[in-house]
Write an enzyme that holds these catalytic residues in place. Structure first.
Site, PDB file in Angstrom:
ATOM      1  N   HIS A 193       0.794  -1.226   0.000  1.00 45.79           N
ATOM      2  CA  HIS A 193       0.000   0.000   0.000  1.00 45.79           C
ATOM      3  C   HIS A 193       0.825   1.273   0.000  1.00 45.79           C
ATOM      4  CE1 HIS A 193      -3.244  -2.723   0.164  1.00 45.79           C
ATOM      5  NE2 HIS A 193      -3.969  -1.725  -0.294  1.00 45.79           N
ATOM      6  N   GLU A 434     -10.815 -11.739  -6.414  1.00 48.24           N
ATOM      7  CA  GLU A 434      -9.418 -11.624  -5.946  1.00 48.24           C
ATOM      8  C   GLU A 434      -9.034 -12.769  -5.034  1.00 48.24           C
ATOM      9  OE1 GLU A 434      -8.790  -7.896  -3.945  1.00 48.24           O
ATOM     10  OE2 GLU A 434     -10.674  -8.008  -2.870  1.00 48.24           O
ATOM     11  N   ASN A 457      -3.865  -8.098  -7.768  1.00 44.67           N
ATOM     12  CA  ASN A 457      -2.860  -7.968  -6.701  1.00 44.67           C
ATOM     13  C   ASN A 457      -3.062  -9.058  -5.650  1.00 44.67           C
ATOM     14  OD1 ASN A 457      -2.295  -5.663  -8.077  1.00 44.67           O
ATOM     15  ND2 ASN A 457      -3.276  -4.294  -6.614  1.00 44.67           N
ATOM     16  N   ASP A 458      -4.314  -9.205  -5.234  1.00 44.72           N
ATOM     17  CA  ASP A 458      -4.605 -10.238  -4.240  1.00 44.72           C
ATOM     18  C   ASP A 458      -4.759 -11.610  -4.880  1.00 44.72           C
ATOM     19  OD1 ASP A 458      -4.535  -9.064  -1.680  1.00 44.72           O
ATOM     20  OD2 ASP A 458      -6.363  -7.962  -2.149  1.00 44.72           O
ATOM     21  N   ARG A 468       2.102 -10.388  -1.005  1.00 40.36           N
ATOM     22  CA  ARG A 468       2.340  -9.352  -2.008  1.00 40.36           C
ATOM     23  C   ARG A 468       3.227  -8.218  -1.509  1.00 40.36           C
ATOM     24  NH1 ARG A 468      -3.631  -6.548  -2.479  1.00 40.36           N
ATOM     25  NH2 ARG A 468      -2.606  -4.576  -2.864  1.00 40.36           N
ATOM     26  N   CYS A 505      -8.729  -4.609 -12.374  1.00 38.46           N
ATOM     27  CA  CYS A 505      -8.335  -3.351 -11.726  1.00 38.46           C
ATOM     28  C   CYS A 505      -7.052  -3.499 -10.906  1.00 38.46           C
ATOM     29  CB  CYS A 505      -9.461  -2.797 -10.863  1.00 38.46           C
ATOM     30  SG  CYS A 505      -9.884  -3.876  -9.488  1.00 38.46           S
TER      31      CYS A 505
HETATM   32  C1  PEP Z   1      -6.294  -6.113  -5.983  1.00 42.10           C
HETATM   33  O1  PEP Z   1      -6.238  -6.876  -5.021  1.00 42.10           O
HETATM   34  O2  PEP Z   1      -5.875  -6.397  -7.115  1.00 42.10           O
HETATM   35  C2  PEP Z   1      -6.866  -4.763  -5.851  1.00 42.10           C
HETATM   36  C3  PEP Z   1      -7.082  -4.017  -6.905  1.00 42.10           C
HETATM   37  O3  PEP Z   1      -7.139  -4.279  -4.620  1.00 42.10           O
HETATM   38  P1  PEP Z   1      -6.029  -3.835  -3.543  1.00 42.10           P
HETATM   39  O4  PEP Z   1      -4.748  -3.629  -4.278  1.00 42.10           O
HETATM   40  O5  PEP Z   1      -6.555  -2.614  -2.917  1.00 42.10           O
HETATM   41  O6  PEP Z   1      -6.001  -5.018  -2.621  1.00 42.10           O
HETATM   42 MG    MG Z   2      -7.330  -6.529  -3.234  1.00 42.21          MG
END
Ligand code: PEP
Ligand code: MG
Length: 590
Positions: A193, A434, A457-458, A468, A505
């Site tokens: 983050h 995710e 990402n997740d 991650r 996304c």
């Molecule tokens: C993801 O997990 O890909 C996502 C877009 O959400 P975040 O990165 O906020 O977990």
């Molecule tokens: Mg996520």
């Protein structure tokens, strides 16, 4: 001659500046015995230090209030109240009276308090540990006469490069854009983050440097290249001139890309892709709209609560959502409900957990706290009056979560109706895909949701069992692993069968080679950081769908992520030439 440390590129941009080393960790304290006659002076010294710490915090509070706002500044109230706590100060005085030096006495009492709070059954109190740690560091640094590490003490225009182990929420809200030009951290990865926030703030950043805080002493001249993940220490004037030249080239390339803003994201054989922006803080909305994005594919609402001791109320949330909806002038804006708790921006009021990645977070926590969740839902229903809103749920693993949310949405609407407030209810509701559960069993959801958005990402993290945010595992975090590609392909097929929209996304969509792969896997909607919109558009406009499909089929047949990368890279290079930037941001690309 310069020395380089290689980290992970987190937010692009080249900055030449001086290191500001922030060591935000509890210092070691020696056991010191004081004579009986020294006790009163030692107690006075302790109180004197508390007064100085209080003064520091008040200044900090004022400064953050002016730069980030009253809500962000409230984080320091908790710390001020800890300094005023009579039980705590009495505990320290007792130990000094037993001939212990003030710093050891304070250290012992704070350790005891932190342990006690960490084990407390009330989540609110467990969550105070972070504030206690901040106070622990602050007061000990003053008692031990250590150098002042407050980032707030930097003069405006300092153009400093902040080097620290990791950025905590309370450090993040203090970041003063007038004095800090870039961020470098030992910990973290591209999808951590801190990296996402740096991109939102437009601050160049390199993460995962591992040894930056031990190799640097502070004050050195360095060059940070957020695009390649490189930190060059003590470069010569000639080397700096070369970086400035690269900086100018980047600016020219960016300006050229910006000209694509008004053009469509359409392949050479006429396939249209909808490109939207990820908006992490409401202040990003206008820049996102200027980037040429056709709406917002993901607004991460948790950044509204980062580092705060309490949740924003309905009106504050309503204003934030409305701002984003209005900036995008009728284009769809997907707002994700709170993805907090667990590993996600732990904040005031929620417990720390033994296994946060599999913990009580996101939709789980919201559904278990319906009072809190309904505040957000009411704010969303009201904001929907001002644009084209879609609501999205994070970390969904089962249909029950969708159905329970729909019931809460009805309750929220009834509450607004009773209050006579304007709202809308015809709002599409979607889920993030995710987790492997959602990806494998997506067909169980299609009847009851209006869209899917793949959070790679997740999805990568949970599919490969690779944290991650762990810099040591960064080479193993491979979005092109066959398992991930197959889950994405399956999700697209299931969405097509169920006749619902699907987008991506996660960060994968903003990496050129992977955006090409996604196109080939059938993805027709992508949402990326505003800065990446033109780049992804350029990739889409340079290829045919047919070519992308062939490349994706080859990648799906590959046995490893490396093989998939090779297949995709070869085919993309065929059409747009072999350029290094195609690989930027991929594991193993350095
Ligand atoms: C993801 O997990 O890909 C996502 C877009 O959400 P975040 O990165 O906020 O977990
Ligand atoms: Mg996520």
């Amino acid at each position: 001659m310069e020395r380089q440390i290689q980290g992970i590129p987190a937010s692009p941009g080249i900055v030449v500046g001086h290191v500001y080393l922030l060591r935000w960790e509890v210092p070691d304290v020696r056991h010191r015995i004081i004579p009986d006659e020294g006790i009163p002076a030692e107690i006075a010294r302790f109180h004197d230090t508390l007064a100085r710490a209080r003064e520091r915090l008040r200044q900090l509070r004022l400064r953050v209030e002016a730069t980030a706002g009253a809500e962000e500044a409230a984080i320091f109230d908790v710390q001020l109240s800890i300094l005023d706590d009579r039980e705590l100060t009495k505990g320290v005085e007792e130990l000094i009276k037993q001939n212990l030096g003030a710093e050891k006495a304070f250290d012992v009492v704070m350790l005891e308090w932190r342990t006690r709070f960490a084990r407390h059954s009330a989540p609110m109190l467990r969550e105070r540990v972070g504030d206690l740690t901040d106070v622990h560091i602050r007061v000990l640094s003053l008692l031990l006469d250590l150098p002042d590490h407050d980032p707030v003490s930097l003069p405006p225009g300092a153009n400093a490069i902040l080097v620290t182990h990791d950025l905590t929420p309370s450090l993040t809200v203090q970041l003063d854009r007038d004095s800090i030009a870039a961020i470098a951290t030992d910990a973290g990865t591209r999808t951590a983050h801190v990296a996402i926030l740096a991109r939102s703030l437009g601050l160049p950043a390199v993460v995962g440097l591992r040894t930056a805080t031990t190799e640097l002493h502070g004050g050195e001249r360095v060059v940070l290249d957020g695009g390649t993940g490189m930190l060059a220490i003590s470069p010569t004037d000639a080397e700096i001139a070369a970086y400035h030249e690269r900086q100018r080239e980047e600016q020219v390339a960016e300006a050229a890309l910006a000209e694509l803003a008004s053009l469509e994201a359409i392949t050479l054989d006429g396939v249209r892709v909808i490109l939207r922006a990820n908006v992490d803080i409401p202040e990003d909305a206008e820049a996102g709209a200027r980037s040429g994005a056709q709406g917002v594919g993901l607004m991460r609402t948790e950044f509204l609560v980062v580092g705060r001791p309490n949740m924003p109320d309905e009106d504050e949330q309503y204003r934030a959502y409305r701002r984003v909806l209005e900036a995008f002038d009728g284009h769809p804006v997907v707002i994700r409900t709170f993805d907090i708790g667990g590993d996600k921006l732990p904040m005031g009021g929620f417990p720390t957990e033994p296994n946060p990645f599999l913990g009580w977070r996101a939709i789980r926590m919201c559904l278990d706290q319906p009072e809190m969740f309904r505040i957000q839902l009411r704010a969303l229903l009201r904001a929907a009056m001002h644009g084209n809103l879609r609501i999205m749920l994070p970390l969904v693993v089962t249909l029950d979560e969708v159905l329970a949310t729909r019931r809460l949405l009805e309750e929220a609407a009834a509450e607004l109706k009773a209050r006579g407030v304007a709202y809308r209810t015809d709002i599409p509701l979607g889920v993030m895909i995710e987790t492997p559960a959602a990806a494998v069993a997506g067909d169980t959801l299609t009847r009851d949701v209006d869209f899917f958005s793949i959070g790679t990402n997740d999805l990568v993290q949970y599919t490969l069992a690779v944290d991650r945010g762990n810099a040591n595992l960064a080479p193993r975090y491979t979005p092109l692993h066959p398992a991930v590609l197959r889950l994405i392909r399956r999700t697209v097929e299931v969405a097509e069968l169920g006749d619902i929209e699907v987008s991506v996304c996660g960060e994968m969509a903003s990496q050129p080679l992977m955006a090409f792969a996604l196109l080939g896997l059938g993805v027709r909607q992508m949402s990326v950081a505003p800065r990446s919109v033109p780049l992804v558009k350029q990739i889409i406009r340079s290829v045919t769908e047919a070519h992308a499909k062939l490349a994706a089929s080859a990648a799906l047949r590959a046995r490893t992520a490396e093989e998939a990368r090779h297949e995709l890279g070869r085919r993309l290079a065929d059409v747009i030439g072999d350029s290094r930037y195609l690989y930027d941001g991929l594991p193993g690309s350095g």
